[in-house]
Structure formats: structure tokens, C-alpha cells
Scaffold this motif. Structure first.
Motif, PDB file in Angstrom:
ATOM      1  N   TYR A  50       0.808  -1.224   0.000  1.00  0.00           N
ATOM      2  CA  TYR A  50       0.000   0.000   0.000  1.00  0.00           C
ATOM      3  C   TYR A  50       0.834   1.264   0.000  1.00  0.00           C
ATOM      4  O   TYR A  50       1.892   1.324   0.614  1.00  0.00           O
ATOM      5  CB  TYR A  50      -0.899   0.029   1.247  1.00  0.00           C
ATOM      6  CG  TYR A  50      -1.997  -0.977   1.158  1.00  0.00           C
ATOM      7  CD1 TYR A  50      -3.149  -0.712   0.444  1.00  0.00           C
ATOM      8  CD2 TYR A  50      -1.868  -2.209   1.771  1.00  0.00           C
ATOM      9  CE1 TYR A  50      -4.150  -1.652   0.337  1.00  0.00           C
ATOM     10  CE2 TYR A  50      -2.866  -3.153   1.682  1.00  0.00           C
ATOM     11  CZ  TYR A  50      -3.998  -2.870   0.953  1.00  0.00           C
ATOM     12  OH  TYR A  50      -4.979  -3.805   0.846  1.00  0.00           O
ATOM     13  N   SER A  51       0.293   2.303  -0.626  1.00  0.00           N
ATOM     14  CA  SER A  51       0.906   3.628  -0.557  1.00  0.00           C
ATOM     15  C   SER A  51       0.647   4.201   0.839  1.00  0.00           C
ATOM     16  O   SER A  51      -0.257   3.749   1.546  1.00  0.00           O
ATOM     17  CB  SER A  51       0.318   4.551  -1.626  1.00  0.00           C
ATOM     18  OG  SER A  51      -1.038   4.828  -1.358  1.00  0.00           O
ATOM     19  N   GLN A  52       1.439   5.194   1.229  1.00  0.00           N
ATOM     20  CA  GLN A  52       1.263   5.832   2.542  1.00  0.00           C
ATOM     21  C   GLN A  52      -0.123   6.459   2.678  1.00  0.00           C
ATOM     22  O   GLN A  52      -0.681   6.490   3.761  1.00  0.00           O
ATOM     23  CB  GLN A  52       2.338   6.903   2.769  1.00  0.00           C
ATOM     24  CG  GLN A  52       3.707   6.329   3.046  1.00  0.00           C
ATOM     25  CD  GLN A  52       3.756   5.495   4.321  1.00  0.00           C
ATOM     26  OE1 GLN A  52       3.094   5.782   5.316  1.00  0.00           O
ATOM     27  NE2 GLN A  52       4.540   4.438   4.293  1.00  0.00           N
ATOM     28  N   ASP A  53      -0.666   6.955   1.568  1.00  0.00           N
ATOM     29  CA  ASP A  53      -1.962   7.644   1.624  1.00  0.00           C
ATOM     30  C   ASP A  53      -3.121   6.767   1.138  1.00  0.00           C
ATOM     31  O   ASP A  53      -4.103   7.263   0.603  1.00  0.00           O
ATOM     32  CB  ASP A  53      -1.896   8.957   0.845  1.00  0.00           C
ATOM     33  CG  ASP A  53      -1.547   8.745  -0.620  1.00  0.00           C
ATOM     34  OD1 ASP A  53      -1.137   7.630  -1.005  1.00  0.00           O
ATOM     35  OD2 ASP A  53      -1.693   9.704  -1.401  1.00  0.00           O
ATOM     36  N   ILE A  54      -2.990   5.464   1.354  1.00  0.00           N
ATOM     37  CA  ILE A  54      -4.038   4.522   0.964  1.00  0.00           C
ATOM     38  C   ILE A  54      -5.403   4.938   1.500  1.00  0.00           C
ATOM     39  O   ILE A  54      -5.506   5.438   2.618  1.00  0.00           O
ATOM     40  CB  ILE A  54      -3.707   3.090   1.462  1.00  0.00           C
ATOM     41  CG1 ILE A  54      -4.810   2.091   1.098  1.00  0.00           C
ATOM     42  CG2 ILE A  54      -3.453   3.054   2.956  1.00  0.00           C
ATOM     43  CD1 ILE A  54      -4.975   1.825  -0.350  1.00  0.00           C
ATOM     44  N   GLN A  55      -6.426   4.737   0.681  1.00  0.00           N
ATOM     45  CA  GLN A  55      -7.800   4.891   1.153  1.00  0.00           C
ATOM     46  C   GLN A  55      -8.473   3.532   0.965  1.00  0.00           C
ATOM     47  O   GLN A  55      -8.597   3.037  -0.153  1.00  0.00           O
ATOM     48  CB  GLN A  55      -8.565   5.953   0.372  1.00  0.00           C
ATOM     49  CG  GLN A  55      -9.971   6.128   0.924  1.00  0.00           C
ATOM     50  CD  GLN A  55     -10.778   7.144   0.145  1.00  0.00           C
ATOM     51  OE1 GLN A  55     -11.152   6.894  -0.999  1.00  0.00           O
ATOM     52  NE2 GLN A  55     -11.013   8.286   0.754  1.00  0.00           N
ATOM     53  N   PHE A  56      -8.866   2.932   2.072  1.00  0.00           N
ATOM     54  CA  PHE A  56      -9.480   1.610   2.069  1.00  0.00           C
ATOM     55  C   PHE A  56     -10.893   1.742   2.621  1.00  0.00           C
ATOM     56  O   PHE A  56     -11.103   2.400   3.637  1.00  0.00           O
ATOM     57  CB  PHE A  56      -8.656   0.654   2.940  1.00  0.00           C
ATOM     58  CG  PHE A  56      -9.261  -0.710   3.089  1.00  0.00           C
ATOM     59  CD1 PHE A  56      -9.209  -1.620   2.058  1.00  0.00           C
ATOM     60  CD2 PHE A  56      -9.881  -1.084   4.269  1.00  0.00           C
ATOM     61  CE1 PHE A  56      -9.762  -2.887   2.189  1.00  0.00           C
ATOM     62  CE2 PHE A  56     -10.434  -2.345   4.424  1.00  0.00           C
ATOM     63  CZ  PHE A  56     -10.379  -3.242   3.375  1.00  0.00           C
ATOM     64  N   ASN A  94      -8.175   5.806   6.203  1.00  0.00           N
ATOM     65  CA  ASN A  94      -7.216   6.641   5.467  1.00  0.00           C
ATOM     66  C   ASN A  94      -5.807   6.507   6.027  1.00  0.00           C
ATOM     67  O   ASN A  94      -5.592   6.703   7.217  1.00  0.00           O
ATOM     68  CB  ASN A  94      -7.637   8.112   5.537  1.00  0.00           C
ATOM     69  CG  ASN A  94      -8.858   8.375   4.691  1.00  0.00           C
ATOM     70  OD1 ASN A  94      -8.845   8.163   3.489  1.00  0.00           O
ATOM     71  ND2 ASN A  94      -9.934   8.804   5.324  1.00  0.00           N
ATOM     72  N   GLY A  95      -4.859   6.157   5.151  1.00  0.00           N
ATOM     73  CA  GLY A  95      -3.452   6.092   5.524  1.00  0.00           C
ATOM     74  C   GLY A  95      -3.054   4.757   6.129  1.00  0.00           C
ATOM     75  O   GLY A  95      -3.873   4.018   6.668  1.00  0.00           O
ATOM     76  N   LYS A  96      -1.752   4.465   6.031  1.00  0.00           N
ATOM     77  CA  LYS A  96      -1.228   3.189   6.527  1.00  0.00           C
ATOM     78  C   LYS A  96      -1.364   3.016   8.033  1.00  0.00           C
ATOM     79  O   LYS A  96      -1.603   1.910   8.506  1.00  0.00           O
ATOM     80  CB  LYS A  96       0.243   3.032   6.136  1.00  0.00           C
ATOM     81  CG  LYS A  96       0.466   2.394   4.800  1.00  0.00           C
ATOM     82  CD  LYS A  96       1.935   2.037   4.638  1.00  0.00           C
ATOM     83  CE  LYS A  96       2.177   1.356   3.332  1.00  0.00           C
ATOM     84  NZ  LYS A  96       3.598   0.997   3.143  1.00  0.00           N
ATOM     85  N   ASP A  97      -1.214   4.090   8.792  1.00  0.00           N
ATOM     86  CA  ASP A  97      -1.309   3.952  10.247  1.00  0.00           C
ATOM     87  C   ASP A  97      -2.703   3.509  10.664  1.00  0.00           C
ATOM     88  O   ASP A  97      -2.872   2.607  11.489  1.00  0.00           O
ATOM     89  CB  ASP A  97      -0.937   5.255  10.948  1.00  0.00           C
ATOM     90  CG  ASP A  97       0.544   5.578  10.838  1.00  0.00           C
ATOM     91  OD1 ASP A  97       1.342   4.644  10.584  1.00  0.00           O
ATOM     92  OD2 ASP A  97       0.901   6.759  10.995  1.00  0.00           O
ATOM     93  N   ILE A 144       1.683  -1.267  -6.008  1.00  0.00           N
ATOM     94  CA  ILE A 144       1.379  -0.395  -4.874  1.00  0.00           C
ATOM     95  C   ILE A 144      -0.060   0.102  -5.003  1.00  0.00           C
ATOM     96  O   ILE A 144      -0.414   0.774  -5.973  1.00  0.00           O
ATOM     97  CB  ILE A 144       2.354   0.801  -4.800  1.00  0.00           C
ATOM     98  CG1 ILE A 144       3.796   0.310  -4.653  1.00  0.00           C
ATOM     99  CG2 ILE A 144       1.969   1.732  -3.645  1.00  0.00           C
ATOM    100  CD1 ILE A 144       4.075  -0.469  -3.381  1.00  0.00           C
ATOM    101  N   VAL A 145      -0.869  -0.243  -4.031  1.00  0.00           N
ATOM    102  CA  VAL A 145      -2.294   0.091  -4.041  1.00  0.00           C
ATOM    103  C   VAL A 145      -2.506   1.466  -3.417  1.00  0.00           C
ATOM    104  O   VAL A 145      -1.996   1.743  -2.331  1.00  0.00           O
ATOM    105  CB  VAL A 145      -3.093  -0.971  -3.254  1.00  0.00           C
ATOM    106  CG1 VAL A 145      -4.572  -0.632  -3.214  1.00  0.00           C
ATOM    107  CG2 VAL A 145      -2.857  -2.356  -3.827  1.00  0.00           C
ATOM    108  N   THR A 146      -3.273   2.310  -4.110  1.00  0.00           N
ATOM    109  CA  THR A 146      -3.605   3.636  -3.583  1.00  0.00           C
ATOM    110  C   THR A 146      -5.034   3.704  -3.059  1.00  0.00           C
ATOM    111  O   THR A 146      -5.346   4.542  -2.221  1.00  0.00           O
ATOM    112  CB  THR A 146      -3.437   4.730  -4.651  1.00  0.00           C
ATOM    113  OG1 THR A 146      -4.268   4.422  -5.770  1.00  0.00           O
ATOM    114  CG2 THR A 146      -1.990   4.842  -5.081  1.00  0.00           C
ATOM    115  N   ARG A 147      -5.870   2.807  -3.547  1.00  0.00           N
ATOM    116  CA  ARG A 147      -7.263   2.779  -3.092  1.00  0.00           C
ATOM    117  C   ARG A 147      -7.769   1.349  -3.201  1.00  0.00           C
ATOM    118  O   ARG A 147      -7.412   0.624  -4.131  1.00  0.00           O
ATOM    119  CB  ARG A 147      -8.111   3.698  -3.968  1.00  0.00           C
ATOM    120  CG  ARG A 147      -9.529   3.821  -3.520  1.00  0.00           C
ATOM    121  CD  ARG A 147     -10.246   4.934  -4.280  1.00  0.00           C
ATOM    122  NE  ARG A 147     -11.653   4.881  -3.972  1.00  0.00           N
ATOM    123  CZ  ARG A 147     -12.619   4.990  -4.864  1.00  0.00           C
ATOM    124  NH1 ARG A 147     -12.339   5.198  -6.124  1.00  0.00           N
ATOM    125  NH2 ARG A 147     -13.867   4.924  -4.492  1.00  0.00           N
TER     126      ARG A 147
END
Length: 112
Positions: free
Chosen positions: A23-29, A47-50, A102-105
């Protein structure tokens, strides 16, 4: 198909760092289960990896025997992919449609 195999390997190993490496750091799942597992999240959007780490840490703790069984893979327009497992379909949008790793969404849909 490389992403799919790496994805399944990561999930079935329950290695959270390996899972999150896709995943990208700014992933939206987005997932209806996020509404249940994350307090103060009525939208199911993570929102985001954390935040994603927090969500999946809880999910894996509740499902220690979780194993994804691949049913089907569908390719959409460049940069998208859906993977169907036994009880869930996930749709992925990739950062670079020529090298989908790398997944962004991502969105998850569950059977009832």
C-alpha cells in the motif's frame, strides 16, 4: 497475476508488515467491517497506513485462522484489479497502472 500471488501469500502469512508493503502511505481503504471494528468511523473509510494497520491488527486478532481462498481475478481498466475470495471481493486501484504493485485505493465487499 504476480500481485495476486504476493497478496495472498502476505495475507495468509498474517504478516502485517508484508501486507502493508503493498500500500501507498496515503491509501484509502473502504470496508463495511471498518464500521464495526473502528470506533468513531461511521463511514467505513480508512485513510493512511497507520489507520489501516490499526484496523487490520484488530481484524487479524479477531480472526487468527483467517485464510483467503482465491476464486477469481478480474482485470478492469488499466490500473485496476478485483480479487474474489470465498467471502469477499476486493477492488484495487494501483499507483502505477503499468507496474501494479502499490495500491492507492481499495474497497472490500462481503457476502451476507
Amino acid at each position: 497475476m504476480d500481485f495476486t500471488q504476493a497478496w495472498l501469500t502476505a495475507w495468509n502469512s498474517h504478516d502485517l508488515d508484508l501486507i502493508l508493503s503493498h500500500y501507498s502511505q496515503d491509501i484509502q481503504f473502504t470496508s463495511p467491517l471498518a464500521i464495526k471494528l473502528l470506533k468513531d468511523n461511521p463511514t467505513g473509510i480508512v485513510n493512511g497506513k497507520d489507520e489501516l494497520r490499526d484496523y487490520w491488527s484488530k481484524g487479524l486478532a479477531l480472526n487468527p485462522n483467517l485464510k483467503f481462498e482465491l476464486i477469481n481475478v478480474c482485470v478492469g481498466v488499466p490500473g485496476t484489479l478485483s480479487i474474489q475470495y470465498k467471502v469477499v471481493i476486493e477492488v484495487f486501484w494501483f499507483e502505477d497502472h503499468q507496474h501494479p504493485d502499490i495500491v492507492t485505493r481499495s474497497m472490500a465487499f462481503y457476502s451476507e
